[in-house]
Every structure is written in structure tokens, then in C-alpha cells.
Design a protein around this motif. Structure first.
Motif, short mmCIF file in Angstrom:
data_model
loop_
_atom_site.label_atom_id
_atom_site.label_comp_id
_atom_site.label_asym_id
_atom_site.label_seq_id
_atom_site.Cartn_x
_atom_site.Cartn_y
_atom_site.Cartn_z
N GLY A 67 -2.20 -5.45 8.52
CA GLY A 67 -2.21 -4.72 7.26
C GLY A 67 -0.89 -4.79 6.52
N ALA A 68 0.21 -4.66 7.23
CA ALA A 68 1.52 -4.71 6.57
C ALA A 68 1.78 -6.09 5.97
CB ALA A 68 2.62 -4.34 7.56
N ASP A 69 1.42 -7.15 6.69
CA ASP A 69 1.62 -8.51 6.18
C ASP A 69 0.76 -8.75 4.94
OD1 ASP A 69 2.67 -11.18 6.28
OD2 ASP A 69 0.77 -11.84 7.18
N SER A 70 -0.50 -8.33 4.99
CA SER A 70 -1.38 -8.50 3.84
C SER A 70 -0.89 -7.67 2.65
CB SER A 70 -2.82 -8.11 4.18
OG SER A 70 -3.39 -9.07 5.05
N ALA A 71 -0.47 -6.44 2.89
CA ALA A 71 0.03 -5.60 1.81
C ALA A 71 1.26 -6.22 1.16
CB ALA A 71 0.35 -4.20 2.33
N ARG A 72 2.14 -6.77 1.96
CA ARG A 72 3.34 -7.44 1.44
C ARG A 72 2.94 -8.65 0.58
NH1 ARG A 72 5.94 -6.76 5.53
NH2 ARG A 72 5.04 -8.40 6.79
N PHE A 73 1.99 -9.47 1.06
CA PHE A 73 1.53 -10.65 0.33
C PHE A 73 1.00 -10.24 -1.04
CE2 PHE A 73 -1.86 -13.64 -0.80
CZ PHE A 73 -1.27 -14.88 -0.58
N TYR A 74 0.09 -9.27 -1.09
CA TYR A 74 -0.50 -8.83 -2.34
C TYR A 74 0.54 -8.16 -3.24
CZ TYR A 74 -5.39 -9.59 -0.88
OH TYR A 74 -6.60 -10.14 -0.50
N THR A 75 1.43 -7.35 -2.67
CA THR A 75 2.45 -6.66 -3.45
C THR A 75 3.34 -7.67 -4.17
OG1 THR A 75 2.44 -4.73 -2.02
CG2 THR A 75 4.42 -5.07 -3.35
N GLU A 76 3.80 -8.69 -3.46
CA GLU A 76 4.67 -9.70 -4.07
C GLU A 76 3.93 -10.52 -5.11
OE1 GLU A 76 6.66 -11.99 -1.05
OE2 GLU A 76 7.47 -10.18 -0.11
N LEU A 77 2.74 -10.96 -4.78
CA LEU A 77 1.98 -11.83 -5.68
C LEU A 77 1.50 -11.10 -6.93
CD1 LEU A 77 0.80 -14.74 -5.88
CD2 LEU A 77 -1.29 -13.76 -4.98
N LEU A 78 1.00 -9.89 -6.75
CA LEU A 78 0.42 -9.14 -7.86
C LEU A 78 1.41 -8.19 -8.54
CD1 LEU A 78 -3.04 -8.25 -6.29
CD2 LEU A 78 -2.48 -10.14 -7.85
N GLU A 79 2.65 -8.17 -8.02
CA GLU A 79 3.67 -7.27 -8.55
C GLU A 79 3.16 -5.82 -8.52
OE1 GLU A 79 4.70 -8.99 -12.37
OE2 GLU A 79 5.53 -10.77 -11.40
N ALA A 80 2.56 -5.49 -7.40
CA ALA A 80 1.98 -4.16 -7.19
C ALA A 80 3.04 -3.22 -6.62
CB ALA A 80 0.79 -4.26 -6.23
N SER A 81 2.66 -1.97 -6.49
CA SER A 81 3.57 -0.95 -5.94
C SER A 81 3.04 -0.47 -4.60
CB SER A 81 3.63 0.25 -6.89
OG SER A 81 4.10 -0.13 -8.15
N PRO A 82 3.95 -0.20 -3.66
CA PRO A 82 3.50 0.43 -2.42
C PRO A 82 2.90 1.79 -2.74
CG PRO A 82 5.76 -0.36 -2.21
CD PRO A 82 5.39 -0.45 -3.67
N ALA A 83 1.97 2.22 -1.94
CA ALA A 83 1.35 3.54 -2.10
C ALA A 83 1.41 4.24 -0.75
CB ALA A 83 -0.10 3.39 -2.57
N PRO A 84 1.31 5.56 -0.73
CA PRO A 84 1.31 6.26 0.55
C PRO A 84 0.22 5.71 1.47
CG PRO A 84 1.48 7.83 -1.26
CD PRO A 84 1.19 6.48 -1.87
N SER A 85 0.59 5.47 2.71
CA SER A 85 -0.35 4.94 3.71
C SER A 85 -0.65 6.02 4.74
CB SER A 85 0.25 3.71 4.38
OG SER A 85 0.46 2.68 3.42
N TRP A 86 -1.81 5.92 5.38
CA TRP A 86 -2.19 6.89 6.40
C TRP A 86 -3.17 6.23 7.36
CZ3 TRP A 86 -3.65 7.25 1.28
CH2 TRP A 86 -5.01 7.03 1.02
N GLY A 87 -3.24 6.82 8.53
CA GLY A 87 -4.18 6.32 9.54
C GLY A 87 -4.06 4.83 9.72
N PRO A 88 -5.18 4.12 9.71
CA PRO A 88 -5.14 2.67 9.93
C PRO A 88 -4.83 1.87 8.65
CG PRO A 88 -7.41 3.37 9.69
CD PRO A 88 -6.55 4.63 9.65
N PHE A 89 -4.60 2.56 7.53
CA PHE A 89 -4.47 1.88 6.24
C PHE A 89 -3.03 1.68 5.80
CE2 PHE A 89 -8.39 4.45 6.06
CZ PHE A 89 -9.31 3.40 6.08
N THR A 90 -2.74 0.47 5.32
CA THR A 90 -1.51 0.18 4.59
C THR A 90 -1.96 -0.02 3.15
OG1 THR A 90 -0.55 -0.91 6.52
CG2 THR A 90 0.49 -1.34 4.39
N ASN A 91 -1.44 0.78 2.23
CA ASN A 91 -1.96 0.85 0.87
C ASN A 91 -0.98 0.33 -0.17
OD1 ASN A 91 -4.20 2.23 1.99
ND2 ASN A 91 -3.13 4.16 1.80
N ILE A 92 -1.54 -0.24 -1.25
CA ILE A 92 -0.75 -0.61 -2.42
C ILE A 92 -1.51 -0.14 -3.66
CG2 ILE A 92 0.31 -2.58 -1.25
CD1 ILE A 92 -1.42 -4.43 -3.05
N SER A 93 -0.79 -0.04 -4.76
CA SER A 93 -1.38 0.46 -6.00
C SER A 93 -1.27 -0.60 -7.09
CB SER A 93 -0.65 1.74 -6.43
OG SER A 93 -1.17 2.21 -7.64
#
Length: 124
Positions: A15-41
Motif C-alpha cells: 500500500g505504501a509503495d502504491s500510494a507513493r507511486f500515485y502521489t508522485e505521478l498524479l501530484e496528489a496529497s497524502p491523506a489520513p490512513s487507518w487500519g489496512p489502508f494507505t490513503n491519498i487525496s
């Protein structure tokens, strides 16, 4: 109130690797994460949640509409990071972009193998 898209869970091996990939590519923002989820906005409050599934990952397709300047930055990022990409969904035109639908587009895969598409003009 009309329905709007709010969030989706994207199956990922890391999840962290995928979130990083999408965040960099889409210029997204990290979002609060919980449980099994790594979130971006994304813009408009859309959240992408990444989590390891309990079963084998089935490939999904996700297309993102970006402006021309973002497309240029994202495409440079794909090339810089040696991400294999194609001009077509059949993956026959390797290393190219397309100019269909009045804009530009490119297809590639995320770290979990999902098919992604960046486009500069909506299909309709």
C-alpha cells in the motif's frame, strides 16, 4: 444532492509503495490512513485507498484526466523512472503516447499491475 465519486479501494501488493507511486505521478496529497489502508487525496475530495487484498489481485483500469502541463510532467516522470508505457490499451505501441479524442493519452501499469491511463481530454 447529485451523486459524486468519493473514494475507491485499489488492491495493492504494498500500500505504501502504491500510494507513493500515485502521489508522485498524479501530484496528489497524502491523506489520513487507518487500519489496512494507505490513503491519498485527489482534487475534488476524491480519496484513493490502497490495501493488500485477501485474494489474488485482479487487474483493474483507472483513467485520470490531467491538463497538458501535468501530462508533460507525468510523462517525464514515467520516462525518468523507466515505467513501461504504451500509446494503446493493447500495449502494442511501446514507448509512445497517443493523440486520440482531441488530446493526448498514455497507458501504463502501477506497481500492483493495474492498468492506468492519463488523458488530457475527456472522451465525451
Amino acid at each position: 444532492m447529485p451523486a459524486t465519486f468519493n473514494h475507491t479501494i485499489i488492491a495493492s501488493l504494498d500500500g505504501a509503495d502504491s500510494a507513493r507511486f500515485y502521489t508522485e505521478l498524479l501530484e496528489a496529497s497524502p491523506a489520513p490512513s487507518w487500519g489496512p489502508f494507505t490513503n491519498i487525496s485527489l482534487a475534488g475530495g476524491v480519496m484513493l485507498q490502497f490495501a493488500a487484498p485477501p485474494v489474488q489481485i485482479q487487474m483493474q483500469h483507472y483513467a485520470f484526466l490531467v491538463d497538458d502541463a501535468h501530462f508533460d510532467r507525468a510523462y517525464a516522470w514515467l520516462v525518468q523512472h523507466d515505467v513501461e508505457h504504451w500509446a494503446d490499451p493493447q500495449m502494442t505501441r511501446t514507448g509512445e503516447t497517443n493523440t486520440e479524442h482531441g488530446g493526448r493519452g498514455v497507458y501504463f501499469k502501477d506497481p500492483a499491475g493495474h492498468g492506468l491511463e492519463l488523458i488530457t481530454r475527456p472522451y465525451f
